[in-house]
Design a protein around this motif. Structure first.
Motif, mmCIF file in Angstrom:
data_model
loop_
_atom_site.group_PDB
_atom_site.id
_atom_site.type_symbol
_atom_site.label_atom_id
_atom_site.label_comp_id
_atom_site.label_asym_id
_atom_site.label_seq_id
_atom_site.Cartn_x
_atom_site.Cartn_y
_atom_site.Cartn_z
ATOM 1 N N GLU A 38 18.362 -12.881 -12.421
ATOM 2 C CA GLU A 38 16.956 -12.529 -12.173
ATOM 3 C C GLU A 38 16.853 -12.506 -10.710
ATOM 4 O OE1 GLU A 38 13.899 -15.808 -13.090
ATOM 5 O OE2 GLU A 38 15.737 -16.738 -13.712
ATOM 6 N N GLU A 51 2.684 -12.173 -7.321
ATOM 7 C CA GLU A 51 2.975 -13.463 -8.045
ATOM 8 C C GLU A 51 2.940 -12.946 -9.513
ATOM 9 O OE1 GLU A 51 1.842 -17.910 -8.326
ATOM 10 O OE2 GLU A 51 1.651 -16.944 -6.448
ATOM 11 N N GLY A 52 3.728 -13.509 -10.321
ATOM 12 C CA GLY A 52 3.694 -13.236 -11.960
ATOM 13 C C GLY A 52 4.120 -11.945 -12.462
ATOM 14 N N GLU A 53 4.557 -11.293 -11.466
ATOM 15 C CA GLU A 53 5.169 -9.918 -11.647
ATOM 16 C C GLU A 53 6.804 -10.038 -11.388
ATOM 17 O OE1 GLU A 53 3.604 -6.241 -10.726
ATOM 18 O OE2 GLU A 53 1.479 -7.000 -11.133
ATOM 19 N N THR A 54 7.586 -9.046 -11.676
ATOM 20 C CA THR A 54 8.989 -9.133 -11.210
ATOM 21 C C THR A 54 9.536 -7.819 -11.222
ATOM 22 O OG1 THR A 54 11.228 -10.380 -12.146
ATOM 23 C CG2 THR A 54 9.879 -9.383 -13.708
ATOM 24 N N GLU A 87 13.149 -9.863 -21.359
ATOM 25 C CA GLU A 87 11.873 -10.253 -21.726
ATOM 26 C C GLU A 87 11.084 -8.922 -22.130
ATOM 27 O OE1 GLU A 87 10.694 -12.670 -18.017
ATOM 28 O OE2 GLU A 87 11.682 -14.229 -18.931
#
Length: 87
Positions: A38, A51-54, A87
């Motif tokens: 990751e 934040e919360g995304e990738t 995911e």
């Protein structure tokens, strides 16, 4: 979520690269394709990922139009992140 082994995931990436038409693959022949688990906090911050995304993947290096020769230049690479992709 569908999780596969690291070896199987790398095979999927390899097969995907092999499926790219030759006229395009010839242009990326010098590029490295890397599988990592990751993205790091630094990679997320450097690319302004909220934040919360990738990231699913990331190009790192000098583009063809900017390439310079010299021993200090590492080959460009595309990093595919296994966990976010699953995911």
């Amino acid at each position: 979520m569908h999780v596969v082994s690291g070896k199987q995931f790398e095979k999927f990436v390899h097969d995907g690269i092999a499926a790219i038409p030759e006229k395009f693959r010839a242009k990326i022949g010098h590029m490295a394709f890397i599988v990592e688990g990751e993205p790091t906090v630094e990679q997320l911050e450097e690319n302004n990922i909220p934040e919360g995304e990738t990231l699913l993947g990331l190009f790192e290096g000098v583009t063809l139009g900017e390439e310079k020769s010299g021993p200090w230049n590492l080959p460009p690479r595309i990093v595919i992140f296994k966990k976010p992709t699953e995911e």
